[in-house]
Design an enzyme around this catalytic site. Sequence first.
Site, PDB file in Angstrom:
ATOM      1  N   CYS A  55     -23.090  -3.418  -5.824  1.00  0.00           N
ATOM      2  CA  CYS A  55     -22.530  -3.908  -4.558  1.00  0.00           C
ATOM      3  C   CYS A  55     -21.170  -4.551  -4.813  1.00  0.00           C
ATOM      4  CB  CYS A  55     -23.464  -4.900  -3.883  1.00  0.00           C
ATOM      5  SG  CYS A  55     -23.556  -6.490  -4.720  1.00  0.00           S
ATOM      6  N   CYS A 109     -20.736  -7.235  -7.477  1.00  0.00           N
ATOM      7  CA  CYS A 109     -20.625  -6.780  -8.871  1.00  0.00           C
ATOM      8  C   CYS A 109     -19.152  -6.648  -9.242  1.00  0.00           C
ATOM      9  CB  CYS A 109     -21.327  -5.443  -9.059  1.00  0.00           C
ATOM     10  SG  CYS A 109     -23.102  -5.500  -8.789  1.00  0.00           S
ATOM     11  N   ASP A 157      18.983   7.009   5.208  1.00  0.00           N
ATOM     12  CA  ASP A 157      20.239   7.443   4.615  1.00  0.00           C
ATOM     13  C   ASP A 157      20.663   8.695   5.376  1.00  0.00           C
ATOM     14  OD1 ASP A 157      22.317   7.825   2.668  1.00  0.00           O
ATOM     15  OD2 ASP A 157      21.063   9.375   1.777  1.00  0.00           O
ATOM     16  N   ASP A 160      16.582   9.368  -0.794  1.00  0.00           N
ATOM     17  CA  ASP A 160      16.209  10.372  -1.793  1.00  0.00           C
ATOM     18  C   ASP A 160      15.581   9.748  -3.033  1.00  0.00           C
ATOM     19  OD1 ASP A 160      18.305   9.246  -3.159  1.00  0.00           O
ATOM     20  OD2 ASP A 160      19.645  10.950  -2.979  1.00  0.00           O
TER      21      ASP A 160
END
Length: 921
Positions: free
Chosen positions: A134, A137, A606, A805
């Site tokens: 679970c 843990c 850009d 880019d």
Amino acid sequence: MMEQGNKEINEINVYGMSCQHCVNQVTKILEAFPSVQEVQVSLEDSKAVFTWDPTLVNLADIRKEIEEAGYSFEKLDDAQETQDNPEQENSNQENYANQENTERAEGLKMPSETVGVSASQETKQLFKISGMTCANCALTIEKGLKAMPGVKSVAVNFASEKLTVETDPNLVKEELLLAKIKDLGYGAQSADEGKQQFKVGGMTCANCALAIEKKLKGTRGVQSVAVNLASETVSVEFDPGVVTLRDIFEQVRDAGYTPIENEDENQNDRTAIKQRNWLIFSAILSLPIMPLMYLPMSRPLMYTMLILATIVQFTAGLTFYRGAYHALKNRSANMDVLVAIGITAAYGYSLMTTLHMFIPTIFFEGPNFFETSALLITFVRFGKYLETKAKGRAGQALKRLLELQADKAHLLVDGEVKEVAASDLKIGDIALVKSGERIPVDGEILEGTASIDEAMLTGESIPVDKGVGDPVIGATINRSGSIKVRTTKTGKDTVLSGIIKLVEDAQGVKPPIQRLADKISNYFVPTVVVISILTYLIWYVLFDSTFVFAFTASIAVLVIACPCALGLATPTAIMVGSGVGLNRGLLFKSAAVLEGIAHLQAIGFDKTGTLTKGTPEVTDILAYAGYSRTEVLKIAVAGENPSIHPLAQAVVSEGKKEQLVIEEVQNYREEAGYGVTCNYKEQTLLIGNIKLMHKYNVDLKESEPDFQGLAELGRTTSFIALGGQVIGLIALADVVKESTKEAIKRLHELGLKTFMITGDNKKVANVVGEQVGIDDVIAEILPQDKISIIKKYQDQGFKVAMVGDGINDAPALAQADIGIAIGSGTDVAKETGDVVLVRNDLLDVERAIRLGRRTLLKIKQNLFWALIYNVVGIPIAAGVLYPFTGQLLPPEWAGLAMAFSSVSVVTSSLLLKRYDSRLVD
């Protein structure tokens, strides 16, 4: 040192290199110096050979750069160097830190493989975890590892069962991490391709282990070896780009021992099969108990029920006791604690009432709950089985990507074709790829042409035609033609491996919204135990109910509560969401990004290469003096063909599109800043700007108004003059991409403010802005000043994204809340953006935002249902509805409800897959 024309060949020693990445880094450092060429770096000999002009470069500068990168000109003992010169070590650490800060400020990512001699640095390690039941843990592992000195950060993904740890390698070794995880009660193994552990047969004594160590340590590319004679295992670290696991196995065989390959079966599949087998086992033994409960009680019947329940309790139920023990030992509580308390209470009470039949003076009389404990274990096992299967489906996109890798390759050796494993190919190897085959690794076409299906990378179904010199990506498919490919990248350096790592990293990091679930999970189990005790006391003491009634209600409260659903709510949605993105070429670098992109309010672009195509194209051709448009273009193509200028090549490209015959010209001459002059069919041909026309006294009366009009539109316009008169104008521009206008429109529909940042002049920028419908245009900005524009929007309270880019726009991408790198499929591992859009399509920006919003909505839905389930389920189990129904919820059915709550959350996440089809439009 020997002379070679103006240049000299120089050889230097470079110590401290330990892998191919070091070689690449040293090569890059040397090539950055003026006049340094033909660099050859040898890892084996610790040397670098290059040609250079010593009048242009100082050797001291080269030495400084090499040493600042963490390498040395002199061979020094590592330990002695550290002890004798701690100040130097501190200095190196400082240099590295400064370098890292500088690069980070510029938006550049430092490669994780950078290796220094004595520089301290953080390393990120990935592990596969087993044994978690679970969310608590996961929190136990995080808490345990964070307490270790040298551990910087820890993130455990419960859904994918992955652990990501950032450590100081000088303080924390992998063995210590694995030992700590084992001590916490969980299993772990490294997920690093360059770290493998395998069994070896045939070892009989310590000398055998030493023989294998010696053999492997002498193998090129192997960095460290540890042989454990007792467990007959070999742990090895190696550079996959230099040596493969198969080569290592060959070395072990050559030493006279037998390496045993690990099973290739998927870990999730093995876990699901194990859960299924336990489910069948517990069901076979527990289901017969139910009908026995309705028969008249007798000693043989009680014996039978006791035996069946005991077997289930301490075999199929043992995992809950083991988990509870480790949780309590580490001062935490998880689902195992709740289940263990519930089944122990039911089984223990039943055991005592059964033993009363034999020892009435010690134990008490009462009904037994053997069916409750046994069926509870069976139902929880059933839920865990379904959960494992569902979690496996949540990660299917990544699994499918892994399966795309080619198994075999046709290696060309001395003109002969030899079939080998694709993983055995090394850099420089030449592979033959026939029609219909997958390309085994990243490479470059040496011979032949082919149509390559790159759908796995870009999502585009139309194959791309490629020829000699073109790059190809491993796992793409050759649809037609036969090609010879030279290997340029292998192992973790390939594009596919980069994408896989990117997706794994994204799934392994917690988004901010997960913190809420973690906080709740911390207090969840203790709260439930308290509610269970209160339930018992209220019914037994306050309402004077029977012990059995109060006992049943308290057990039901324990087993209906489910912290698992909370733990699965976020990571399963992230796994499915990132998988959907992966199918569409939308790669998110972390789960936090997938959440963050949903909150965007403004987005910057850009211009060149992002909103526009980035290359000039012919937009207008105007003809004068009785010439036609085609004639003007034909003459212009003839004059521009000898030039390599981008504008000239754009004109030639337009002529080729229209299939014009390119004619020859004489006396061709370029005049810098003006244009070109030549002779065309014995007449003077001028192609250039207005200054060229004025220089040769060409009359512009007819063409000048059109020229001014095109200039107003932001076009770059060339005059075409033949025989002293203007015969035409050709206008060129960096044209807007086909999808740009639609993308901006869709972003506005999503409620986002848009703006453009460009270094281009205002006139051109405004024209592009008007064309695409962008809100704000900021022009004539230097790259380094783009950061201040992003900050300005952030200061106004906007959550800002920047689209570029990924290289020139790196500072702006780094400053933005979300950096989006577009059209960067082959550089996916190097990109500075938080989101990488593989295709050069602006519509993917809008798709990524929509996917982020849908994923965040799904996370919120999951958290809501997980919380509402517990808020409603716990009171029902406690008996709130008893006054109206006259019935209590049996504990075994409460356990089944608990199991299905986890399954329902995972299933809810899986429904996100249906959104994939919505991203096509």
